[in-house]
Design a protein around this motif. Structure first.
Motif, PDB file in Angstrom:
ATOM      1  N   LEU A  68      40.101  47.013  29.867  1.00  0.00           N
ATOM      2  CA  LEU A  68      39.260  47.557  30.933  1.00  0.00           C
ATOM      3  C   LEU A  68      39.580  46.907  32.272  1.00  0.00           C
ATOM      4  O   LEU A  68      39.607  47.573  33.310  1.00  0.00           O
ATOM      5  CB  LEU A  68      37.781  47.388  30.582  1.00  0.00           C
ATOM      6  CG  LEU A  68      37.289  48.246  29.415  1.00  0.00           C
ATOM      7  CD1 LEU A  68      35.877  47.832  29.022  1.00  0.00           C
ATOM      8  CD2 LEU A  68      37.353  49.729  29.749  1.00  0.00           C
ATOM      9  N   LEU A  69      39.856  45.620  32.248  1.00  0.00           N
ATOM     10  CA  LEU A  69      40.257  44.925  33.464  1.00  0.00           C
ATOM     11  C   LEU A  69      41.571  45.498  33.991  1.00  0.00           C
ATOM     12  O   LEU A  69      41.693  45.816  35.175  1.00  0.00           O
ATOM     13  CB  LEU A  69      40.398  43.432  33.180  1.00  0.00           C
ATOM     14  CG  LEU A  69      40.810  42.544  34.334  1.00  0.00           C
ATOM     15  CD1 LEU A  69      39.771  42.581  35.440  1.00  0.00           C
ATOM     16  CD2 LEU A  69      41.016  41.126  33.845  1.00  0.00           C
ATOM     17  N   TYR A 104      49.917  40.102  35.125  1.00  0.00           N
ATOM     18  CA  TYR A 104      50.362  41.408  34.658  1.00  0.00           C
ATOM     19  C   TYR A 104      49.687  42.580  35.362  1.00  0.00           C
ATOM     20  O   TYR A 104      50.195  43.696  35.328  1.00  0.00           O
ATOM     21  CB  TYR A 104      50.164  41.512  33.142  1.00  0.00           C
ATOM     22  CG  TYR A 104      50.961  40.441  32.440  1.00  0.00           C
ATOM     23  CD1 TYR A 104      52.327  40.625  32.199  1.00  0.00           C
ATOM     24  CD2 TYR A 104      50.381  39.238  32.085  1.00  0.00           C
ATOM     25  CE1 TYR A 104      53.074  39.624  31.600  1.00  0.00           C
ATOM     26  CE2 TYR A 104      51.129  38.239  31.476  1.00  0.00           C
ATOM     27  CZ  TYR A 104      52.468  38.437  31.249  1.00  0.00           C
ATOM     28  OH  TYR A 104      53.222  37.456  30.661  1.00  0.00           O
ATOM     29  N   CYS A 105      48.529  42.321  35.977  1.00  0.00           N
ATOM     30  CA  CYS A 105      47.771  43.399  36.615  1.00  0.00           C
ATOM     31  C   CYS A 105      47.625  43.203  38.120  1.00  0.00           C
ATOM     32  O   CYS A 105      47.226  44.127  38.812  1.00  0.00           O
ATOM     33  CB  CYS A 105      46.378  43.505  36.002  1.00  0.00           C
ATOM     34  SG  CYS A 105      46.374  43.705  34.224  1.00  0.00           S
ATOM     35  N   ALA A 110      42.396  40.456  38.931  1.00  0.00           N
ATOM     36  CA  ALA A 110      41.844  39.146  38.609  1.00  0.00           C
ATOM     37  C   ALA A 110      40.609  38.853  39.453  1.00  0.00           C
ATOM     38  O   ALA A 110      39.599  38.343  38.935  1.00  0.00           O
ATOM     39  CB  ALA A 110      42.904  38.064  38.815  1.00  0.00           C
ATOM     40  N   VAL A 111      40.665  39.175  40.728  1.00  0.00           N
ATOM     41  CA  VAL A 111      39.511  38.960  41.614  1.00  0.00           C
ATOM     42  C   VAL A 111      38.323  39.790  41.142  1.00  0.00           C
ATOM     43  O   VAL A 111      37.192  39.299  41.075  1.00  0.00           O
ATOM     44  CB  VAL A 111      39.883  39.284  43.084  1.00  0.00           C
ATOM     45  CG1 VAL A 111      38.646  39.345  43.959  1.00  0.00           C
ATOM     46  CG2 VAL A 111      40.882  38.266  43.611  1.00  0.00           C
ATOM     47  N   GLU A 112      38.561  41.056  40.822  1.00  0.00           N
ATOM     48  CA  GLU A 112      37.473  41.921  40.333  1.00  0.00           C
ATOM     49  C   GLU A 112      36.896  41.380  39.036  1.00  0.00           C
ATOM     50  O   GLU A 112      35.672  41.378  38.836  1.00  0.00           O
ATOM     51  CB  GLU A 112      37.978  43.351  40.129  1.00  0.00           C
ATOM     52  CG  GLU A 112      36.934  44.309  39.587  1.00  0.00           C
ATOM     53  CD  GLU A 112      35.769  44.543  40.535  1.00  0.00           C
ATOM     54  OE1 GLU A 112      34.702  44.966  40.046  1.00  0.00           O
ATOM     55  OE2 GLU A 112      35.907  44.315  41.754  1.00  0.00           O
ATOM     56  N   GLY A 113      37.747  40.908  38.144  1.00  0.00           N
ATOM     57  CA  GLY A 113      37.273  40.357  36.879  1.00  0.00           C
ATOM     58  C   GLY A 113      36.423  39.114  37.071  1.00  0.00           C
ATOM     59  O   GLY A 113      35.345  38.987  36.484  1.00  0.00           O
ATOM     60  N   ILE A 114      36.900  38.184  37.899  1.00  0.00           N
ATOM     61  CA  ILE A 114      36.142  36.958  38.166  1.00  0.00           C
ATOM     62  C   ILE A 114      34.822  37.294  38.859  1.00  0.00           C
ATOM     63  O   ILE A 114      33.770  36.750  38.526  1.00  0.00           O
ATOM     64  CB  ILE A 114      36.971  35.973  39.012  1.00  0.00           C
ATOM     65  CG1 ILE A 114      38.144  35.409  38.186  1.00  0.00           C
ATOM     66  CG2 ILE A 114      36.111  34.852  39.591  1.00  0.00           C
ATOM     67  CD1 ILE A 114      37.747  34.445  37.086  1.00  0.00           C
ATOM     68  N   ARG A 115      34.860  38.209  39.813  1.00  0.00           N
ATOM     69  CA  ARG A 115      33.644  38.614  40.528  1.00  0.00           C
ATOM     70  C   ARG A 115      32.627  39.201  39.542  1.00  0.00           C
ATOM     71  O   ARG A 115      31.439  38.855  39.576  1.00  0.00           O
ATOM     72  CB  ARG A 115      33.966  39.637  41.608  1.00  0.00           C
ATOM     73  CG  ARG A 115      32.741  40.086  42.395  1.00  0.00           C
ATOM     74  CD  ARG A 115      33.041  41.165  43.429  1.00  0.00           C
ATOM     75  NE  ARG A 115      34.065  40.748  44.369  1.00  0.00           N
ATOM     76  CZ  ARG A 115      35.230  41.384  44.565  1.00  0.00           C
ATOM     77  NH1 ARG A 115      35.525  42.470  43.877  1.00  0.00           N
ATOM     78  NH2 ARG A 115      36.092  40.944  45.443  1.00  0.00           N
TER      79      ARG A 115
END
Length: 132
Positions: A68-69, A104-105, A110-115
């Motif tokens: 999903l990320l 890889y993305c 990564a920023v959206e995932g951490i947020r």
């Protein structure tokens, strides 16, 4: 809706991962527009695929969060981060998925995932210290 063993298993899985709001509330408040989709999600996704041998539910959660990320599906990512926590995935493991995704993305993923993870932890009041 077709209610059978797969449907019942799916509802149990949804309840275990997402609580009443993600299980009964979703399927009991369907409309003519979304009732078939809720049946498909409950029966096929959670009643069949999530029940298969070969991968533990915890591992399926790790994979689901990563996919999903990678796909940029932030609404579903939020739901499945909560499900992953319910399935025994640690906050540190989730953070590492988010960090690993940058390779890889890309950085925006990564920023959206951490947020998203940070927002969920704040809602849960589950602050945590992380190793460097």
């Amino acid at each position: 809706m077709i209610e059978d063993e797969l449907y019942d298993a799916g509802l149990r899985q949804r309840r275990a991962m997402f609580g009443k709001a993600g299980a009964e509330d979703q399927v009991e408040h369907t409309t003519d527009l979304n009732d078939k989709l809720q049946e498909i999600v409950t029966r096929n996704c959670f009643g069949d695929i999530w029940q298969r041998d070969g991968l533990e539910v915890r591992t399926r959660s790790l994979i689901t969060v990563a996919m999903l990320l990678a796909l940029g599906r932030s609404h579903e990512l939020r739901i499945h981060i909560n499900g992953a926590l319910a399935n025994g995935v640690s906050v540190v493991e989730l953070r590492e998925i988010m960090l690993h995704s940058y390779l890889y993305c890309g950085i925006p993923a990564a920023v959206e995932g951490i947020r998203t993870l940070d927002e969920i932890l704040a809602q849960r009041d589950a602050g945590q210290e992380f190793p460097a």
